[in-house]
Design a protein around this motif. Structure first.
Motif, mmCIF file in Angstrom:
data_model
loop_
_atom_site.group_PDB
_atom_site.id
_atom_site.type_symbol
_atom_site.label_atom_id
_atom_site.label_comp_id
_atom_site.label_asym_id
_atom_site.label_seq_id
_atom_site.Cartn_x
_atom_site.Cartn_y
_atom_site.Cartn_z
ATOM 1 N N ALA A 28 -150.541 27.423 31.810
ATOM 2 C CA ALA A 28 -150.997 28.700 31.245
ATOM 3 C C ALA A 28 -151.978 28.422 30.110
ATOM 4 O O ALA A 28 -151.625 28.451 28.933
ATOM 5 C CB ALA A 28 -149.809 29.518 30.742
ATOM 6 N N GLY B 259 -150.260 32.489 28.786
ATOM 7 C CA GLY B 259 -149.241 32.959 29.706
ATOM 8 C C GLY B 259 -148.942 34.440 29.643
ATOM 9 O O GLY B 259 -148.489 35.024 30.620
ATOM 10 N N ASP B 260 -149.143 35.094 28.497
ATOM 11 C CA ASP B 260 -148.916 36.538 28.394
ATOM 12 C C ASP B 260 -149.845 37.099 27.326
ATOM 13 O O ASP B 260 -150.444 36.356 26.537
ATOM 14 C CB ASP B 260 -147.454 36.856 28.078
ATOM 15 C CG ASP B 260 -146.974 36.190 26.800
ATOM 16 O OD1 ASP B 260 -147.468 36.559 25.709
ATOM 17 O OD2 ASP B 260 -146.105 35.296 26.873
ATOM 18 N N ALA B 261 -149.950 38.431 27.311
ATOM 19 C CA ALA B 261 -150.897 39.093 26.413
ATOM 20 C C ALA B 261 -150.564 38.851 24.952
ATOM 21 O O ALA B 261 -151.462 38.668 24.116
ATOM 22 C CB ALA B 261 -150.920 40.597 26.704
ATOM 23 N N ARG B 262 -149.263 38.838 24.609
ATOM 24 C CA ARG B 262 -148.867 38.624 23.216
ATOM 25 C C ARG B 262 -149.310 37.250 22.730
ATOM 26 O O ARG B 262 -149.878 37.109 21.635
ATOM 27 C CB ARG B 262 -147.356 38.756 23.072
ATOM 28 C CG ARG B 262 -146.813 38.400 21.676
ATOM 29 C CD ARG B 262 -145.289 38.432 21.652
ATOM 30 N NE ARG B 262 -144.763 37.950 20.389
ATOM 31 C CZ ARG B 262 -144.555 36.666 20.107
ATOM 32 N NH1 ARG B 262 -144.867 35.737 21.017
ATOM 33 N NH2 ARG B 262 -144.057 36.302 18.935
ATOM 34 N N THR B 263 -149.048 36.234 23.524
ATOM 35 C CA THR B 263 -149.415 34.867 23.124
ATOM 36 C C THR B 263 -150.929 34.714 23.020
ATOM 37 O O THR B 263 -151.434 34.082 22.088
ATOM 38 C CB THR B 263 -148.846 33.850 24.128
ATOM 39 O OG1 THR B 263 -147.432 34.023 24.215
ATOM 40 C CG2 THR B 263 -149.134 32.418 23.674
ATOM 41 N N LEU B 264 -151.654 35.304 23.986
ATOM 42 C CA LEU B 264 -153.111 35.231 23.937
ATOM 43 C C LEU B 264 -153.644 35.921 22.679
ATOM 44 O O LEU B 264 -154.569 35.415 22.031
ATOM 45 C CB LEU B 264 -153.721 35.869 25.184
ATOM 46 C CG LEU B 264 -155.254 35.898 25.248
ATOM 47 C CD1 LEU B 264 -155.833 34.490 25.144
ATOM 48 C CD2 LEU B 264 -155.728 36.586 26.523
#
Length: 305
Positions: free
Chosen positions: A200, A204-209
Motif C-alpha cells: 500500500a 492503504g486508506d484515506a485516513r492514512t493518506l
C-alpha cells in the motif's frame, strides 16, 4: 503587537509544532519509516514548491545547484533525510526519549563542530558543558550496556547539517526545497517499488493518506514560522526558545507514550540539562559577535523534525 513580540510567538509556535510532532508520527506507526520518509519528502516538495514559485524564488533554487553548492546540497540532503528517518523510526518504536536527548545534545555537538572545523574558541564554562554532555553519554552507555546511538545520530547528523548550511548562500526555505527536490526521485522510486510488490504505497486508506500528505505542512509550516522569527528576535532568544522542541518531545515520551525511563536516563538527562544551563548562561555573557556565531548553527539547521 510589535515585530519582536510577533517574532517571539512565531518562534514558540514553530518549536511547539516540532516538539509535539511525535504525536503525529505515532499515528503512522503502522507505516514503515522509509515509506513515511518518502511521503514526507514528496509532500514537502509540493509545499515548498508552491511557496517558492509564489514568492518568485525559483532562481534561488537553481543557485543551490551551482558550483560547490551542488555538492553541499547533495550532502545536506543525505544528512537531513538520515535525521528524519531515525527520528521517525525512534518515535514509532517507542524511543522518543532518545530522540529528545539527541536534540538536547545538538547545541553542544554544534559547539564542538565549531571548534573542530571553524576554529571557534570556547570559554571554561562552555568546555565544562561539553564535558558534562560527554559524561552523560558515557554514563548512559555504561548503564544500558550500549551507546545511545539514536541520540548521537540525531545530534551529529543535525550538527553536520547545520555546519553545511552555513556554507550555502541561500535562505533556509530555498535550501530545503533544493534538498527535497534532490531526494524526490529516490522517494518516487521507493514508493513505486512498494506498489510493484503489492504494498500500500499510498497508505492503504484515506485516513492514512491524509496523514501522510499532512507531513508537507508539518515540515514546511514551522520552518516558515522559524524564518519569520529569526528576522525579528535576538539570537539569544532564538537559541533558548529552541530548547522547547526537545522538552516537549521529552514530555510526549513521559506523559503520553509512557516510555520506560530508567535511573540511568534520569542521571544522563540531568547532566545534559545542567550542561545546557551552563552553555546558555555562558552565551548570555559573552560578546555579541561570539554569541551570534555560536547560535548560527541552530539557525541554519532549523528544519529538524
Amino acid at each position: 503587537m510589535g515585530e519582536a513580540a510577533k517574532g517571539f510567538w512565531a518562534l514558540v509556535a514553530a518549536c511547539t509544532v516540532w516538539g509535539l510532532s511525535p504525536l503525529y508520527y505515532k499515528l503512522l506507526a503502522e507505516v514503515p519509516p522509509l515509506q513515511v520518509l518518502a511521503h514526507r519528502t514528496l509532500w514537502s516538495l509540493a509545499f515548498f514548491g508552491l511557496v517558492v514559485v509564489s514568492s518568485g524564488k525559483l532562481r534561488e533554487v537553481r543557485a543551490a545547484f551551482l558550483g560547490r553548492g551542488a555538492a553541499i546540497t547533495a550532502l545536506s540532503s543525505v544528512l537531513i533525510s538520515a535525521n528524519w528517518l531515525v527520528f521517525i523510526w525512534a518515535v514509532q518504536v517507542g524511543r522518543t526519549f532518545d530522540a529528545s536527548m539527541g536534540y538536547f545534545l545538538f547545541p553542544l555537538v554544534a559547539v564542538v563542530l565549531g571548534v573542530a572545523v571553524l576554529g571557534e574558541r570556547l570559554g571554561p564554562l562552555q568546555w565544562l558543558a561539553v564535558a558534562l554532555a560527554a559524561a552523560a553519554v558515557a554514563l548512559l552507555a555504561f548503564g544500558l550496556g550500549a551507546l545511545p546511538w539514536v541520540a548521537l545520530t540525531l545530534a551529529v547528523t543535525f550538527g553536520l547539517y547545520g555546519l553545511l548550511k552555513k556554507r550555502l548562500a541561500v535562505s533556509p526555505l530555498v535550501s530545503v526545497t533544493a534538498e527535497v527536490l534532490l531526494l524526490a526521485p529516490l522517494a518516487f522510486g521507493w514508493l513505486g517499488w512498494i506498489a510493484t510488490k503489492g504494498g500500500a504505497a499510498m497508505g492503504g486508506d484515506a485516513r492514512t493518506l491524509a496523514l501522510l500528505a499532512f507531513s508537507g505542512v508539518l515540515t514546511g509550516g514551522p520552518l516558515m514560522l522559524f524564518a519569520y522569527a529569526a528576522r525579528r528576535v535576538r539570537m539569544a532568544t532564538l537559541g533558548l526558545v529552541q530548547y522547547l522542541n526537545p522538552l516537549l518531545q521529552f514530555l510526549c515520551a513521559v506523559a503520553v507514550f509512557a516510555e520506560p525511563f530508567t535511573p540511568w536516563h534520569r542521571a544522563a538527562f540531568a547532566l545534559i540539562w545542567v550542561a545546557l544551563a551552563l552553555y546558555s548562561g555562558a552565551g548570555l555573557f559573552q560578546p555579541k559577535a561570539v554569541a551570534s556565531r555560536d547560535s548560527s548553527a541552530a539557525t541554519s539547521g532549523s528544519s529538524s523534525t
